[in-house]
Design an enzyme around this catalytic site. Structure first.
Site, mmCIF file in Angstrom:
data_model
loop_
_atom_site.group_PDB
_atom_site.id
_atom_site.type_symbol
_atom_site.label_atom_id
_atom_site.label_comp_id
_atom_site.label_asym_id
_atom_site.label_seq_id
_atom_site.Cartn_x
_atom_site.Cartn_y
_atom_site.Cartn_z
ATOM 1 N N HIS A 65 0.890 -1.177 0.000
ATOM 2 C CA HIS A 65 0.000 0.000 0.000
ATOM 3 C C HIS A 65 0.923 1.219 0.000
ATOM 4 O O HIS A 65 1.525 1.523 1.030
ATOM 5 C CB HIS A 65 -0.878 0.028 1.244
ATOM 6 N N ASN A 97 -6.575 0.799 -2.293
ATOM 7 C CA ASN A 97 -7.218 1.650 -1.281
ATOM 8 C C ASN A 97 -6.476 2.972 -1.071
ATOM 9 O O ASN A 97 -6.048 3.314 0.017
ATOM 10 C CB ASN A 97 -7.400 0.895 0.052
ATOM 11 N N ASP A 305 2.628 -6.711 2.536
ATOM 12 C CA ASP A 305 1.489 -5.879 2.943
ATOM 13 C C ASP A 305 2.009 -4.565 3.548
ATOM 14 O O ASP A 305 1.461 -4.069 4.533
ATOM 15 C CB ASP A 305 0.591 -6.630 3.933
HETATM 16 O O1 DOR Z 1 -3.353 -3.731 8.175
HETATM 17 C C1 DOR Z 1 -3.735 -3.397 7.076
HETATM 18 N N1 DOR Z 1 -3.574 -2.143 6.628
HETATM 19 N N2 DOR Z 1 -4.361 -4.290 6.298
HETATM 20 C C2 DOR Z 1 -4.944 -3.934 5.137
HETATM 21 O O2 DOR Z 1 -5.464 -4.779 4.453
HETATM 22 C C3 DOR Z 1 -4.986 -2.521 4.715
HETATM 23 C C4 DOR Z 1 -3.807 -1.832 5.265
HETATM 24 C C5 DOR Z 1 -3.797 -0.352 5.046
HETATM 25 O O3 DOR Z 1 -4.057 0.069 3.912
HETATM 26 O O4 DOR Z 1 -3.460 0.382 5.963
#
Ligand code: DOR
Length: 440
Positions: A65, A97, A305
Site C-alpha cells: 500500500h 485503497n 502488505d
Molecule cells: O493492516 C492493514 N492495513 N491491512 C490492510 O489490508 C490494509 C492496510 C492499510 O491500507 O493500511
C-alpha cells in the site's frame, strides 16, 4: 545509444534449479545475457566486484500500500520505491485503497503515470472491486488482478454482499485477490467486546481466526464453483492452512507476510499499536502452521502488505489507531536471516519472494537468474549482521515493527532493468522502473 554492459563478477549465484555456483552474470540492455564461470566481455563494461556477496533475483512484492494518490503524508511512490530499492525489492503490486481508490481505468492510468515519473522500481496496480464497477473489473488494464476486501475495510471497497461477490466470480477470468476477513463476524465480535477495549491486544480477539477462516471458505467455494483464479492475500491462521491442505485447486494460490511468520500476539506488549494490522497477528502455533504451509507448498509466496501509517496516527489509542505496518525494507533480510538459521534454504527464499510470484501473476521474464530474463537483481551480504534501526529507514513513516532485530542478508547492490539503483547505502534516484505486464 545503449548503456555499457554490466558485469557482476565472482558472486555466489542462485540458479533457477536452486543450485549455487560462484560465477559471473553479464547484463546488456536490461537483460541477463550470460551466466557462468567464464565470461568474455566484448564491449565497454561496468563491473561490480561481488566476491563474498550472494546474487538473487530481485524481490517481487505482490502486496503493498504505497498511499499515492491521496495519503501522501504516510508514503508516496518515490519514498516507497526508495525503500524498495534499499530492501532489494525490484517490482511491486500495489493495492487500490488510495484516495481516490483505483476502481476504474482513469484511476489506474493516473497511478501508472505517477509511477512512470516517480518509481525507482517496476510497478503494477490492482483494480479494486466495488458493488457497481463490474465493467471496469473486466476491462481495466494493465493490472495483476481484481482486489476484493471481504472485510476490514470501509467505504466503497468493502464488499461483503454474497450476490455481488458471486457476480464478480462468475464473470471474466482474471485473477481475484481477496482480503479474507468476514465483516459480519468482525461486527459481531466488536459488540461482544464493547467496553473491554482498553488494550490493542484485543484486536486479535475481535478479528479472530474464525473471521479469517469464514471468509477464506467463502472465497474458496466461489472459486471452485466458477473455477475462477483466486489468490488469498496475507493468510494468517492455522485453520486456513488446514483448509487449503485438505483441498487446494490448481488455480488457487496463497501468500503469507513476514509479520505473520515472525511476530505473534506477544508483540502488542512490546510495541503496542505498531503491531496492529489486518488480518491481525496470531499465536505462535499459527506462525508454526504458516511456516509449515510454506514448506509444503500450501502457501505459495511472501508479500509484505507494506502499509505505512505515521507514528502520530499509530499513537492514537485503540481502536482509533490505524492497522498496518511497513515492510519492504526488512522482508528480504528477515527471510535470509531465517535461511541462515536453517529455517529454510536460500533457494526457497528465492522461490517464495521472486520466482513463484512471477509465475502466479504471469509476469514474463522475471524471478529467475538465467539468460533472457530481465536484469532485476539484488546482491546481498550474508556475512554481516546489522540491527534494524529507525534512523536508517527510508519509508516515510519512519518506523518498523522489527526495530532492534539483528538481521543479515542486507542488500549491498540492487539492480533494476540492468541499472544500479542502490549501491552500498547510496540510492541512484534517477533510475526508473517500468510498468509490469501480466499474462494470465
Ligand atoms: O493492516 C492493514 N492495513 N491491512 C490492510 O489490508 C490494509 C492496510 C492499510 O491500507 O493500511
Amino acid at each position: 545509444m545503449s548503456s555499457p554492459d554490466l558485469l557482476i563478477r565472482g558472486a555466489q549465484i542462485i540458479l533457477a534449479n536452486g543450485d549455487l555456483i560462484v560465477g559471473n552474470v553479464l547484463v546488456r540492455d536490461r537483460h541477463i545475457v550470460e551466466v557462468g564461470t567464464e565470461i568474455t566481455c566484448t564491449q565497454p563494461t561496468t563491473e561490480i566486484d561481488a566476491e563474498g556477496l550472494t546474487l538473487l533475483p530481485g524481490v517481487i512484492d505482490p502486496q503493498v500500500h504505497f498511499r499515492e494518490p491521496g495519503l501522501e503524508h504516510k508514503e508516496d511512490l518515490f519514498t516507497a520505491t526508495c525503500a524498495c530499492a534499499k530492501g532489494g525489492v525490484t517490482s511491486f503490486l500495489e493495492m487500490p485503497n488510495t484516495r481516490p481508490p483505483t476502481t476504474n481505468q482513469q484511476a489506474l492510468d493516473d497511478k501508472l503515470q505517477r509511477a512512470a515519473n516517480k518509481c525507482l522500481v517496476n510497478y503494477g496496480f490492482f483494480i479494486g472491486a466495488t458493488k457497481d464497477n463490474l465493467p471496469d473489473l473486466l476491462t481495466a488494464a494493465p493490472t495483476p488482478g481484481i482486489k476484493i476486501f471481504m472485510g476490514s475495510m470501509h467505504g466503497q471497497l468493502l464488499l461483503e454482499q454474497e450476490e455481488i461477490l458471486e457476480a464478480i466470480f462468475a464473470q471474466g477470468n482474471r485473477l481475484i485477490a481477496v482480503h479474507a476477513e468476514d465483516q459480519q463476524r468482525i461486527n459481531q465480535r466488536r459488540q461482544e467486546f464493547a467496553g473491554m477495549i482498553e488494550n490493542v491486544a484485543v484486536h486479535s480477539q475481535i478479528q479472530d481466526n474464525l473471521a479469517a477462516l469464514l471468509a477464506t471458505q467463502k472465497a474458496l467455494k466461489l472459486s471452485q464453483k466458477y473455477q475462477r483464479r483466486l489468490h488469498i492475500l496475507h493468510m494468517s491462521t492455522a485453520e486456513e492452512a488446514q483448509l487449503l491442505r485438505q483441498y487446494k485447486p490448481t488455480w488457487v494460490t496463497a501468500e503469507v507476510t513476514p509479520q505473520h511468520l515472525f511476530l505473534d500476539i506477544s508483540a502488542y506488549e512490546k510495541i503496542g499499536t505498531l503491531a496492529q494490522m489486518n488480518p491481525p497477528l496470531r499465536s505462535p502455533e499459527d506462525n508454526k502452521a504458516l511456516w509449515q504451509a510454506l514448506h509444503d507448498g500450501i502457501v505459495d509466496f511472501i508479500a509484505t502488505d507494506h502499509a505505512p501509517h505515521t507514528l502520530e496516527e499509530k499513537a492514537q489509542p485503540y481502536p482509533h489507531s490505524p492497522s498496518g505496518m511497513p515492510g519492504v525494507e526488512t522482508s528480504l533480510p528477515l527471510m535470509l536471516t531465517a535461511a541462515m538459521e536453517g529455517r529454510c534454504t536460500l533457494a526457497q527464499v528465492v522461490k517464495w519472494m521472486s520466482t513463484a510470484v512471477a509465475q502466479a501473476y504471469g509476469i514474463p521474464n522475471k524471478g529467475v537468474i538465467a539468460p533472457g530474463y530481465d536484469a532485476d537483481l539484488v546482491l546481498v551480504d550474508l556475512r554481516a549482521y546489522r540491527r534494524v534501526c529507525r534512523e536508517e529507514l527510508l519509508t516515510k513513516c519512519g518506523w518498523s515493527p522489527f526495530e532492534g532485530w539483528n538481521l543479515t542478508g542486507w542488500p549491498v547492490y540492487t539492480i533494476v532493468g540492468g541499472q544500479i539503483v542502490y549501491e552500498k547505502g547510496k540510492l541512484h534516484t534517477q533510475v526508473r522502473g517500468q510498468a509490469l505486464t501480466f499474462k494470465q
